[in-house]
Design an enzyme around this catalytic site. Structure first.
Site, PDB file in Angstrom:
ATOM      1  N   CYS A 112       0.838  -1.208   0.000  1.00  0.00           N
ATOM      2  CA  CYS A 112       0.000   0.000   0.000  1.00  0.00           C
ATOM      3  C   CYS A 112       0.870   1.254   0.000  1.00  0.00           C
ATOM      4  O   CYS A 112       0.637   2.199  -0.755  1.00  0.00           O
ATOM      5  CB  CYS A 112      -0.930  -0.032   1.213  1.00  0.00           C
ATOM      6  SG  CYS A 112      -2.116   1.328   1.250  1.00  0.00           S
ATOM      7  N   CYS A 113       1.925   1.262   0.840  1.00  0.00           N
ATOM      8  CA  CYS A 113       2.834   2.419   0.862  1.00  0.00           C
ATOM      9  C   CYS A 113       3.551   2.565  -0.479  1.00  0.00           C
ATOM     10  O   CYS A 113       3.795   3.680  -0.936  1.00  0.00           O
ATOM     11  CB  CYS A 113       3.865   2.286   1.986  1.00  0.00           C
ATOM     12  SG  CYS A 113       3.243   2.714   3.628  1.00  0.00           S
ATOM     13  N   CYS A 194      -1.231   8.266   7.584  1.00  0.00           N
ATOM     14  CA  CYS A 194      -2.552   7.913   7.068  1.00  0.00           C
ATOM     15  C   CYS A 194      -3.457   7.424   8.208  1.00  0.00           C
ATOM     16  O   CYS A 194      -2.989   6.774   9.152  1.00  0.00           O
ATOM     17  CB  CYS A 194      -2.424   6.813   6.033  1.00  0.00           C
ATOM     18  SG  CYS A 194      -1.514   7.281   4.561  1.00  0.00           S
ATOM     19  N   CYS A 197      -3.478   3.732   9.569  1.00  0.00           N
ATOM     20  CA  CYS A 197      -2.203   3.226  10.097  1.00  0.00           C
ATOM     21  C   CYS A 197      -1.649   4.095  11.218  1.00  0.00           C
ATOM     22  O   CYS A 197      -0.460   4.034  11.516  1.00  0.00           O
ATOM     23  CB  CYS A 197      -1.178   3.123   8.973  1.00  0.00           C
ATOM     24  SG  CYS A 197      -1.735   2.086   7.609  1.00  0.00           S
ATOM     25  N   CYS A 220       7.722   4.217   5.789  1.00  0.00           N
ATOM     26  CA  CYS A 220       6.845   3.912   4.662  1.00  0.00           C
ATOM     27  C   CYS A 220       7.610   3.523   3.403  1.00  0.00           C
ATOM     28  O   CYS A 220       7.026   3.077   2.433  1.00  0.00           O
ATOM     29  CB  CYS A 220       5.960   5.120   4.345  1.00  0.00           C
ATOM     30  SG  CYS A 220       6.891   6.567   3.855  1.00  0.00           S
TER      31      CYS A 220
END
Ligand code: SF4
Length: 226
Positions: A112-113, A194, A197, A220
């Site tokens: 995702c990062c 985010c 997280c 990240c």
């Protein structure tokens, strides 16, 4: 693109407290500042705005931020008079292909990062020879060895002008300048990324303990541990 030996030496010779004043004129047009518009971002942005309000400021708009962060970004930009703030967003087609439900963070935070932060930043990297970051040694054990000037393997440089600052010094400078504060800090969010997280931190925890809590992950991918 990379810095010359002479430019690198000039930056390394600069006292940490003067690094921005040396770097911004030296690298004008080739340097950008990456900001999360988080709990401690305002001081670095204020220093930069004092020297060059046209400095490109890059915000990784992952589309997973707290709404409070987006509102704070807009407020701080107006307050400081920053004139070149760029929202760096993920590629829409890649989002559709790799995270159509927007839930990738729940089972693969690295992927995702990569999708929402690392790859979007890589797309604009060719435009810059140097990045300014707000990282500090005091933020986490993984950052204790960080230098103020970090040469990267690709010849670019990361500049960390606040590397030696403590949370208390940041707080005092924010008060002295009467800078707006991120609204979530009063709820215990000391390092804000985010929304999925990030959690507030408890007494005795380091500021970044609320990032990817319960996972090995501490960065990240755009800032690997020093
Ligand atoms: S911090 Fe979380 S939501 Fe944001 S890009 Fe990384 S995994 Fe995704």
């Amino acid at each position: 693109m990379s810095l010359t030996e002479s430019e690198l030496l000039t930056l390394r010779d600069a006292p940490e407290g003067d690094l921005l004043r040396v770097a911004l004129p030296l690298l004008r047009g080739r340097v950008g500042l990456v900001s999360s518009f988080g709990a401690e971002s305002a001081v670095l942005l204020a220093f930069a705005a004092d020297i060059d309000p046209d400095l490109p400021v890059l915000f990784l708009e992952t589309r997973k931020h707290f709404p409070e962060t987006l509102a704070y970004r807009d407020r701080l930009v107006a307050h400081l008079g920053l004139r070149d703030v760029r929202n760096i967003t993920p590629d829409d087609r890649e989002l559709q292909a790799r995270d159509p439900q927007g839930q990738l963070w729940a089972f693969d935070t690295d992927a995702c990062c990569a999708l929402r932060k690392v790859e979007p930043l890589e797309r604009v990297t060719p435009d810059f020879d140097a990045w300014i970051t707000g990282r500090k040694r005091s933020q986490a054990l993984t950052r204790q060895g960080m230098r103020a000037v970090e040469a990267q393997p690709d010849g670019r440089v990361k500049l960390n002008p606040l590397a030696g600052w403590t949370p208390r010094e940041i707080d005092a400078e924010m008060t002295r300048r009467d800078l707006p504060r991120h609204p979530l800090t009063t709820a215990g969010f000391l390092s804000i990324g985010c929304a999925p997280c990030t959690r507030p931190v408890g007494a005795g925890e380091d500021a970044r303990a609320g990032r990817w809590a319960g996972q090995e992950k501490t960065e990240c991918g755009i800032h690997q541990p020093a």
